[in-house]
Design a protein around this motif. Structure first.
Motif, PDB file in Angstrom:
ATOM      1  N   PRO A   1      33.879  46.942  34.391  1.00  0.00           N
ATOM      2  CA  PRO A   1      32.772  47.407  35.237  1.00  0.00           C
ATOM      3  C   PRO A   1      33.251  47.611  36.677  1.00  0.00           C
ATOM      4  O   PRO A   1      34.182  46.950  37.126  1.00  0.00           O
ATOM      5  N   ARG A   2      32.631  48.535  37.367  1.00  0.00           N
ATOM      6  CA  ARG A   2      32.994  48.751  38.766  1.00  0.00           C
ATOM      7  C   ARG A   2      31.749  48.757  39.641  1.00  0.00           C
ATOM      8  O   ARG A   2      30.761  49.391  39.307  1.00  0.00           O
ATOM      9  N   ALA A   3      31.840  48.023  40.731  1.00  0.00           N
ATOM     10  CA  ALA A   3      30.725  47.966  41.672  1.00  0.00           C
ATOM     11  C   ALA A   3      30.605  49.289  42.420  1.00  0.00           C
ATOM     12  O   ALA A   3      29.510  49.764  42.688  1.00  0.00           O
ATOM     13  N   ASN A   4      31.738  49.886  42.755  1.00  0.00           N
ATOM     14  CA  ASN A   4      31.760  51.165  43.439  1.00  0.00           C
ATOM     15  C   ASN A   4      32.095  52.229  42.388  1.00  0.00           C
ATOM     16  O   ASN A   4      33.089  52.103  41.687  1.00  0.00           O
ATOM     17  N   PRO A   5      31.308  53.293  42.289  1.00  0.00           N
ATOM     18  CA  PRO A   5      31.566  54.291  41.247  1.00  0.00           C
ATOM     19  C   PRO A   5      32.875  55.060  41.422  1.00  0.00           C
ATOM     20  O   PRO A   5      33.315  55.747  40.520  1.00  0.00           O
ATOM     21  N   GLU A   6      33.520  54.928  42.582  1.00  0.00           N
ATOM     22  CA  GLU A   6      34.731  55.702  42.843  1.00  0.00           C
ATOM     23  C   GLU A   6      36.027  54.962  42.519  1.00  0.00           C
ATOM     24  O   GLU A   6      37.071  55.589  42.396  1.00  0.00           O
ATOM     25  N   TRP A   7      35.998  53.623  42.432  1.00  0.00           N
ATOM     26  CA  TRP A   7      37.233  52.888  42.170  1.00  0.00           C
ATOM     27  C   TRP A   7      36.964  51.522  41.596  1.00  0.00           C
ATOM     28  O   TRP A   7      35.854  51.017  41.646  1.00  0.00           O
ATOM     29  N   HIS A   8      38.006  50.936  41.002  1.00  0.00           N
ATOM     30  CA  HIS A   8      37.979  49.558  40.535  1.00  0.00           C
ATOM     31  C   HIS A   8      38.711  48.695  41.554  1.00  0.00           C
ATOM     32  O   HIS A   8      39.625  49.162  42.219  1.00  0.00           O
ATOM     33  N   THR A   9      38.355  47.422  41.619  1.00  0.00           N
ATOM     34  CA  THR A   9      39.107  46.491  42.452  1.00  0.00           C
ATOM     35  C   THR A   9      39.979  45.618  41.557  1.00  0.00           C
ATOM     36  O   THR A   9      39.722  45.470  40.354  1.00  0.00           O
ATOM     37  N   VAL A  10      41.001  45.030  42.138  1.00  0.00           N
ATOM     38  CA  VAL A  10      41.869  44.115  41.408  1.00  0.00           C
ATOM     39  C   VAL A  10      41.041  42.951  40.876  1.00  0.00           C
ATOM     40  O   VAL A  10      41.216  42.518  39.734  1.00  0.00           O
TER      41      VAL A  10
ATOM     42  N   HIS B   1      37.427  38.575  28.723  1.00  0.00           N
ATOM     43  CA  HIS B   1      37.810  39.022  27.380  1.00  0.00           C
ATOM     44  C   HIS B   1      39.037  38.300  26.826  1.00  0.00           C
ATOM     45  O   HIS B   1      39.570  38.696  25.784  1.00  0.00           O
ATOM     46  N   LYS B   2      39.464  37.234  27.519  1.00  0.00           N
ATOM     47  CA  LYS B   2      40.604  36.419  27.057  1.00  0.00           C
ATOM     48  C   LYS B   2      41.862  37.273  26.855  1.00  0.00           C
ATOM     49  O   LYS B   2      42.575  37.145  25.873  1.00  0.00           O
ATOM     50  N   ILE B   3      42.103  38.155  27.801  1.00  0.00           N
ATOM     51  CA  ILE B   3      43.269  39.037  27.786  1.00  0.00           C
ATOM     52  C   ILE B   3      44.230  38.571  28.874  1.00  0.00           C
ATOM     53  O   ILE B   3      43.818  38.344  30.013  1.00  0.00           O
ATOM     54  N   ASP B   4      45.502  38.431  28.513  1.00  0.00           N
ATOM     55  CA  ASP B   4      46.536  38.087  29.479  1.00  0.00           C
ATOM     56  C   ASP B   4      46.510  39.122  30.605  1.00  0.00           C
ATOM     57  O   ASP B   4      46.378  40.323  30.361  1.00  0.00           O
ATOM     58  N   ALA B   5      46.650  38.664  31.851  1.00  0.00           N
ATOM     59  CA  ALA B   5      46.552  39.566  32.996  1.00  0.00           C
ATOM     60  C   ALA B   5      47.609  40.670  32.954  1.00  0.00           C
ATOM     61  O   ALA B   5      47.321  41.825  33.283  1.00  0.00           O
ATOM     62  N   VAL B   6      48.821  40.362  32.537  1.00  0.00           N
ATOM     63  CA  VAL B   6      49.870  41.387  32.469  1.00  0.00           C
ATOM     64  C   VAL B   6      49.468  42.475  31.474  1.00  0.00           C
ATOM     65  O   VAL B   6      49.569  43.668  31.755  1.00  0.00           O
ATOM     66  N   ALA B   7      48.993  42.080  30.292  1.00  0.00           N
ATOM     67  CA  ALA B   7      48.561  43.047  29.286  1.00  0.00           C
ATOM     68  C   ALA B   7      47.332  43.815  29.781  1.00  0.00           C
ATOM     69  O   ALA B   7      47.211  45.025  29.553  1.00  0.00           O
ATOM     70  N   GLY B   8      46.421  43.116  30.455  1.00  0.00           N
ATOM     71  CA  GLY B   8      45.220  43.766  30.969  1.00  0.00           C
ATOM     72  C   GLY B   8      45.528  44.822  32.013  1.00  0.00           C
ATOM     73  O   GLY B   8      44.984  45.935  31.968  1.00  0.00           O
ATOM     74  N   PHE B   9      46.423  44.513  32.946  1.00  0.00           N
ATOM     75  CA  PHE B   9      46.780  45.494  33.975  1.00  0.00           C
ATOM     76  C   PHE B   9      47.585  46.646  33.365  1.00  0.00           C
ATOM     77  O   PHE B   9      47.432  47.792  33.779  1.00  0.00           O
ATOM     78  N   ALA B  10      48.429  46.353  32.366  1.00  0.00           N
ATOM     79  CA  ALA B  10      49.169  47.424  31.685  1.00  0.00           C
ATOM     80  C   ALA B  10      48.196  48.344  30.953  1.00  0.00           C
ATOM     81  O   ALA B  10      48.338  49.573  30.980  1.00  0.00           O
TER      82      ALA B  10
ATOM     83  N   GLU C   1      37.932  42.950  39.953  1.00  0.00           N
ATOM     84  CA  GLU C   1      37.168  43.371  38.778  1.00  0.00           C
ATOM     85  C   GLU C   1      38.039  43.345  37.516  1.00  0.00           C
ATOM     86  O   GLU C   1      37.587  42.935  36.445  1.00  0.00           O
ATOM     87  N   ILE C   2      39.290  43.752  37.648  1.00  0.00           N
ATOM     88  CA  ILE C   2      40.193  43.758  36.499  1.00  0.00           C
ATOM     89  C   ILE C   2      40.535  42.325  36.091  1.00  0.00           C
ATOM     90  O   ILE C   2      40.538  41.992  34.905  1.00  0.00           O
ATOM     91  N   VAL C   3      40.789  41.469  37.058  1.00  0.00           N
ATOM     92  CA  VAL C   3      41.102  40.061  36.767  1.00  0.00           C
ATOM     93  C   VAL C   3      39.917  39.392  36.074  1.00  0.00           C
ATOM     94  O   VAL C   3      40.094  38.677  35.081  1.00  0.00           O
ATOM     95  N   VAL C   4      38.705  39.613  36.567  1.00  0.00           N
ATOM     96  CA  VAL C   4      37.512  39.026  35.948  1.00  0.00           C
ATOM     97  C   VAL C   4      37.345  39.568  34.528  1.00  0.00           C
ATOM     98  O   VAL C   4      37.031  38.815  33.601  1.00  0.00           O
TER      99      VAL C   4
ATOM    100  N   ALA D   1      44.806  44.997  24.305  1.00  0.00           N
ATOM    101  CA  ALA D   1      44.019  45.096  25.537  1.00  0.00           C
ATOM    102  C   ALA D   1      43.416  46.492  25.693  1.00  0.00           C
ATOM    103  O   ALA D   1      42.271  46.628  26.134  1.00  0.00           O
ATOM    104  N   VAL D   2      44.164  47.531  25.320  1.00  0.00           N
ATOM    105  CA  VAL D   2      43.639  48.899  25.388  1.00  0.00           C
ATOM    106  C   VAL D   2      42.435  49.047  24.458  1.00  0.00           C
ATOM    107  O   VAL D   2      41.414  49.640  24.826  1.00  0.00           O
ATOM    108  N   GLU D   3      42.537  48.499  23.241  1.00  0.00           N
ATOM    109  CA  GLU D   3      41.401  48.567  22.300  1.00  0.00           C
ATOM    110  C   GLU D   3      40.176  47.876  22.879  1.00  0.00           C
ATOM    111  O   GLU D   3      39.067  48.408  22.822  1.00  0.00           O
ATOM    112  N   VAL D   4      40.361  46.679  23.429  1.00  0.00           N
ATOM    113  CA  VAL D   4      39.239  45.926  23.989  1.00  0.00           C
ATOM    114  C   VAL D   4      38.683  46.645  25.210  1.00  0.00           C
ATOM    115  O   VAL D   4      37.463  46.778  25.370  1.00  0.00           O
ATOM    116  N   MET D   5      39.580  47.155  26.076  1.00  0.00           N
ATOM    117  CA  MET D   5      39.131  47.823  27.304  1.00  0.00           C
ATOM    118  C   MET D   5      38.422  49.138  26.991  1.00  0.00           C
ATOM    119  O   MET D   5      37.504  49.541  27.715  1.00  0.00           O
TER     120      MET D   5
END
Length: 171
Positions: A126-135, A145-154, A137-140, A116-120
């Motif tokens: 992507p972030r709609a607001n340049p100052e932060w990501h939303t949950v 990218h067909k990444i398990d949510a636990v691995a993606g959030f880690a 956005e990470i889930v989408v 997931a780190v390699e893919v990310m």
């Protein structure tokens, strides 16, 4: 979790290591030196996990094209409480054996996180607001990218933990 066990190339998180006549951890650059260093073999070493209540119980992972991911299980400890005690292989306790499946799952989770780190890194969230990501956005991103949510959030925590003040990056 993606199928990290049966893939044709070394998965993310596995590093090529050489065994040489001049010692462990040599590189091809060490060859033909004054030490007459020659490569005797190589292995892709991957994540390892130690049992939290027993520093000597661990699961190490390796990868090869022929066998895929394999696991080495070991249990070491001191043979006595004396100052000159030797660090030796020990028999497993029932509790240690019962912990092995979870330890293997943790190794595979580390492999998934490295992927997931390699893919990310290649395809940032992507972030709609340049100052932060939303949950969301990470889930989408995980779904896209067909990444398990636990691995993606880690992976997100590993890459952006310091920025957001989360994870082990702030210890």
């Amino acid at each position: 979790m993606h199928n990290a066990i049966n893939i044709p190339q070394a998965p993310a998180g596995f590093k090529l290591e050489y065994f040489c006549t001049c010692g462990m951890g040599c590189t091809p650059d060490d060859l033909n030196t004054e030490d007459n260093c020659e490569i005797e073999g190589s292995v892709y070493s991957g994540p390892e996990v130690h049992l939290t209540d027993s520093t000597g119980t661990q699961v190490n992972s390796h990868w090869s094209p022929r066998n895929g991911i394999t696991f080495d299980v070991s249990n070491y400890g001191f043979d006595s409480t004396a100052d000159d005690a030797e660090y030796v292989a020990k028999a497993f306790t029932r509790e240690q054996l019962e912990a092995l499946p979870e330890m293997v799952e943790k190794v595979l989770a580390k492999v998934d996180q490295a992927h997931a780190v390699e893919v990310m890194t290649a395809h940032p969230v992507p972030r709609a607001n340049p100052e932060w990501h939303t949950v969301t956005e990470i889930v989408v991103w995980c779904d896209t990218h067909k990444i398990d949510a636990v691995a993606g959030f880690a992976a997100f925590t590993e890459l952006h933990g310091e920025e957001y003040g989360i994870g082990d990056n702030n210890a």
